[in-house]
Scaffold this motif. Structure first.
Motif, mmCIF file in Angstrom:
data_model
loop_
_atom_site.group_PDB
_atom_site.id
_atom_site.type_symbol
_atom_site.label_atom_id
_atom_site.label_comp_id
_atom_site.label_asym_id
_atom_site.label_seq_id
_atom_site.Cartn_x
_atom_site.Cartn_y
_atom_site.Cartn_z
ATOM 1 N N ASN A 194 0.854 -1.175 0.000
ATOM 2 C CA ASN A 194 0.000 0.000 0.000
ATOM 3 C C ASN A 194 0.893 1.228 0.000
ATOM 4 O O ASN A 194 2.115 1.120 0.007
ATOM 5 N N GLN A 195 0.292 2.393 0.003
ATOM 6 C CA GLN A 195 1.064 3.627 -0.136
ATOM 7 C C GLN A 195 2.069 3.831 0.987
ATOM 8 O O GLN A 195 3.091 4.485 0.800
ATOM 9 N N LYS A 196 1.838 3.259 2.146
ATOM 10 C CA LYS A 196 2.764 3.429 3.267
ATOM 11 C C LYS A 196 4.031 2.600 3.098
ATOM 12 O O LYS A 196 5.039 2.876 3.719
ATOM 13 N N ASP A 197 3.975 1.578 2.232
ATOM 14 C CA ASP A 197 5.137 0.726 1.998
ATOM 15 C C ASP A 197 6.147 1.368 1.041
ATOM 16 O O ASP A 197 7.299 0.972 1.000
ATOM 17 N N TYR B 285 -4.427 2.602 -7.880
ATOM 18 C CA TYR B 285 -4.824 1.191 -7.922
ATOM 19 C C TYR B 285 -5.762 0.857 -6.766
ATOM 20 O O TYR B 285 -6.750 0.141 -6.943
ATOM 21 N N GLU B 286 -5.459 1.350 -5.576
ATOM 22 C CA GLU B 286 -6.313 1.090 -4.421
ATOM 23 C C GLU B 286 -7.703 1.672 -4.634
ATOM 24 O O GLU B 286 -8.718 1.032 -4.325
ATOM 25 N N LYS B 287 -7.768 2.878 -5.168
ATOM 26 C CA LYS B 287 -9.051 3.519 -5.441
ATOM 27 C C LYS B 287 -9.830 2.706 -6.477
ATOM 28 O O LYS B 287 -11.038 2.490 -6.323
ATOM 29 N N TYR B 288 -9.155 2.250 -7.515
ATOM 30 C CA TYR B 288 -9.798 1.444 -8.559
ATOM 31 C C TYR B 288 -10.337 0.144 -7.979
ATOM 32 O O TYR B 288 -11.465 -0.263 -8.276
ATOM 33 N N GLU B 289 -9.557 -0.522 -7.148
ATOM 34 C CA GLU B 289 -9.984 -1.781 -6.550
ATOM 35 C C GLU B 289 -11.192 -1.582 -5.650
ATOM 36 O O GLU B 289 -12.100 -2.416 -5.623
ATOM 37 N N GLU B 290 -11.227 -0.490 -4.908
ATOM 38 C CA GLU B 290 -12.374 -0.213 -4.047
ATOM 39 C C GLU B 290 -13.635 -0.013 -4.879
ATOM 40 O O GLU B 290 -14.700 -0.486 -4.528
ATOM 41 N N LEU C 156 5.605 9.712 -7.010
ATOM 42 C CA LEU C 156 4.857 9.216 -8.166
ATOM 43 C C LEU C 156 4.438 7.761 -7.962
ATOM 44 O O LEU C 156 3.308 7.377 -8.267
ATOM 45 N N VAL C 157 5.325 6.963 -7.413
ATOM 46 C CA VAL C 157 4.997 5.557 -7.152
ATOM 47 C C VAL C 157 3.874 5.483 -6.122
ATOM 48 O O VAL C 157 2.946 4.691 -6.254
ATOM 49 N N GLN C 158 3.923 6.313 -5.102
ATOM 50 C CA GLN C 158 2.851 6.353 -4.113
ATOM 51 C C GLN C 158 1.523 6.721 -4.775
ATOM 52 O O GLN C 158 0.488 6.131 -4.462
ATOM 53 N N ASP C 159 1.547 7.685 -5.679
ATOM 54 C CA ASP C 159 0.329 8.099 -6.379
ATOM 55 C C ASP C 159 -0.232 6.970 -7.243
ATOM 56 O O ASP C 159 -1.447 6.789 -7.338
#
Length: 42
Positions: free
Chosen positions: A16-19, A33-38, A25-28
């Motif tokens: 996830n973004q915290k990792d 992807y997380e937003k899309y999956e939700e 840019l990689v965090q974004d």
């Protein structure tokens, strides 16, 4: 991922973004992807 889940010696790791701390840019990208999956779960 579903195709490879039963293959020995292959592991799937979810981040996830915290990792990710190297580049914003990689965090974004991970956030996108997380937003899309939700959205896909609804």
């Amino acid at each position: 991922m579903n195709i490879l889940k039963d293959v020995d010696d292959i592991a799937i790791t979810y981040f996830n973004q915290k990792d990710v701390v190297r580049h914003r840019l990689v965090q974004d990208i991970i956030k996108a992807y997380e937003k899309y999956e939700e959205k896909s779960k609804k």
